[in-house]
Design a protein around this motif. Structure first.
Motif, PDB file in Angstrom:
ATOM      1  N   TYR A 253     -10.908  35.418 -39.527  1.00 56.07           N
ATOM      2  CA  TYR A 253     -12.084  35.657 -40.376  1.00 56.07           C
ATOM      3  C   TYR A 253     -13.012  34.443 -40.374  1.00 56.07           C
ATOM      4  O   TYR A 253     -14.231  34.593 -40.344  1.00 56.07           O
ATOM      5  N   ASN A 254     -12.420  33.267 -40.397  1.00 58.05           N
ATOM      6  CA  ASN A 254     -13.236  32.042 -40.419  1.00 58.05           C
ATOM      7  C   ASN A 254     -13.895  31.754 -39.075  1.00 58.05           C
ATOM      8  O   ASN A 254     -14.843  30.976 -39.011  1.00 58.05           O
TER       9      ASN A 254
ATOM     10  N   GLU B  87     -21.429  39.968 -42.479  1.00 58.88           N
ATOM     11  CA  GLU B  87     -21.051  38.754 -43.204  1.00 58.88           C
ATOM     12  C   GLU B  87     -20.402  39.122 -44.534  1.00 58.88           C
ATOM     13  O   GLU B  87     -19.363  38.561 -44.912  1.00 58.88           O
TER      14      GLU B  87
ATOM     15  N   ASN C 159     -13.269  40.392 -46.950  1.00 58.28           N
ATOM     16  CA  ASN C 159     -11.929  40.352 -46.356  1.00 58.28           C
ATOM     17  C   ASN C 159     -11.228  39.031 -46.643  1.00 58.28           C
ATOM     18  O   ASN C 159     -10.031  39.002 -46.944  1.00 58.28           O
TER      19      ASN C 159
ATOM     20  N   ARG D  14     -21.252  35.848 -37.591  1.00 55.92           N
ATOM     21  CA  ARG D  14     -22.003  36.834 -38.378  1.00 55.92           C
ATOM     22  C   ARG D  14     -23.302  36.210 -38.898  1.00 55.92           C
ATOM     23  O   ARG D  14     -24.351  36.842 -38.883  1.00 55.92           O
TER      24      ARG D  14
ATOM     25  N   THR E 244     -18.834  41.888 -45.269  1.00 61.18           N
ATOM     26  CA  THR E 244     -17.516  42.459 -44.987  1.00 61.18           C
ATOM     27  C   THR E 244     -16.490  41.364 -44.746  1.00 61.18           C
ATOM     28  O   THR E 244     -15.382  41.391 -45.294  1.00 61.18           O
ATOM     29  N   THR E 245     -16.857  40.372 -43.945  1.00 61.53           N
ATOM     30  CA  THR E 245     -15.924  39.281 -43.648  1.00 61.53           C
ATOM     31  C   THR E 245     -15.636  38.464 -44.898  1.00 61.53           C
ATOM     32  O   THR E 245     -14.474  38.107 -45.154  1.00 61.53           O
TER      33      THR E 245
ATOM     34  N   ALA F 278     -15.037  34.478 -37.353  1.00 63.68           N
ATOM     35  CA  ALA F 278     -16.055  35.536 -37.367  1.00 63.68           C
ATOM     36  C   ALA F 278     -17.254  35.157 -38.239  1.00 63.68           C
ATOM     37  O   ALA F 278     -18.401  35.462 -37.897  1.00 63.68           O
ATOM     38  N   LEU F 279     -16.984  34.477 -39.349  1.00 62.19           N
ATOM     39  CA  LEU F 279     -18.033  34.234 -40.343  1.00 62.19           C
ATOM     40  C   LEU F 279     -19.253  33.496 -39.790  1.00 62.19           C
ATOM     41  O   LEU F 279     -20.391  33.965 -39.980  1.00 62.19           O
TER      42      LEU F 279
ATOM     43  N   ASN G  37     -13.227  39.757 -36.650  1.00 63.23           N
ATOM     44  CA  ASN G  37     -12.986  40.308 -37.987  1.00 63.23           C
ATOM     45  C   ASN G  37     -11.877  41.366 -37.927  1.00 63.23           C
ATOM     46  O   ASN G  37     -10.983  41.393 -38.780  1.00 63.23           O
TER      47      ASN G  37
ATOM     48  N   ALA H  57     -17.989  38.699 -33.197  1.00 63.86           N
ATOM     49  CA  ALA H  57     -17.707  38.570 -34.635  1.00 63.86           C
ATOM     50  C   ALA H  57     -16.966  39.804 -35.153  1.00 63.86           C
ATOM     51  O   ALA H  57     -15.996  39.672 -35.906  1.00 63.86           O
ATOM     52  N   THR H  58     -17.418  40.972 -34.736  1.00 67.34           N
ATOM     53  CA  THR H  58     -16.757  42.210 -35.162  1.00 67.34           C
ATOM     54  C   THR H  58     -15.313  42.235 -34.685  1.00 67.34           C
ATOM     55  O   THR H  58     -14.395  42.577 -35.441  1.00 67.34           O
TER      56      THR H  58
END
Length: 143
Positions: free
Chosen positions: A34-35, A50, A56, A41, A52-53, A37-38, A15, A11-12
């Motif tokens: 990002y979608n 979460e 973003n 998270r 942070t994403t 990663a979310l 992101n 995830a990191t």
């Protein structure tokens, strides 16, 4: 051999890749990362990550002129920032919300958010962020 599963690290990384694409101006590609990663998270219950994403994603929508969508994401990030007691991150999100309201011509609401961010930035010793926020407040009064 089986690959080690590190969904938090994945995830990191997703992101961060999204951030690079955003910086390059490739906003849709950034959103794609990002979608991805979310949900990771959320799966690992990384509320700070979460937030942070979400922040973003809000920044991308803001840059695309989709102000209401940006606000939706910022308003999802804000309570998570507060829950994990990330005062610097909370101030960033408050500033971002203030910026959207400023761009929408809702000057008093923008000031309300900037003025919430200011003491948080002072508390964490972020002098650069404090200066930016003071500048934002000054711009609103100037307009």
């Amino acid at each position: 051999r089986r690959a080690v599963e590190d969904r938090g690290g994945e995830a990191t990384t997703l992101n961060n890749i999204g951030g690079v694409y955003s910086d390059l101006g490739e906003k849709q590609t950034a959103l794609d990362y990002y979608n991805q990663a979310l949900p990771l998270r959320r799966a690992v219950e990384d509320r700070g990550g979460e937030a942070t994403t979400l922040n973003n994603i809000g920044r991308v929508y803001d840059s695309l002129g989709e102000k209401q969508t940006a606000l939706d994401y910022y308003n999802q990030a804000l309570p998570l920032r507060r829950a994990v007691e990330d005062r610097g991150g909370e101030a960033t999100t408050l500033n971002n919300i203030g910026h959207v309201y400023d761009s929408l011509g809702e000057k008093q609401t923008a000031l309300d958010y900037y003025n919430q961010a200011l003491p948080l930035l002072r508390a964490v010793g972020d002098r650069g962020g404090e200066a930016t926020t003071l500048n934002n407040i000054g711009r609103v009064y100037d307009s």
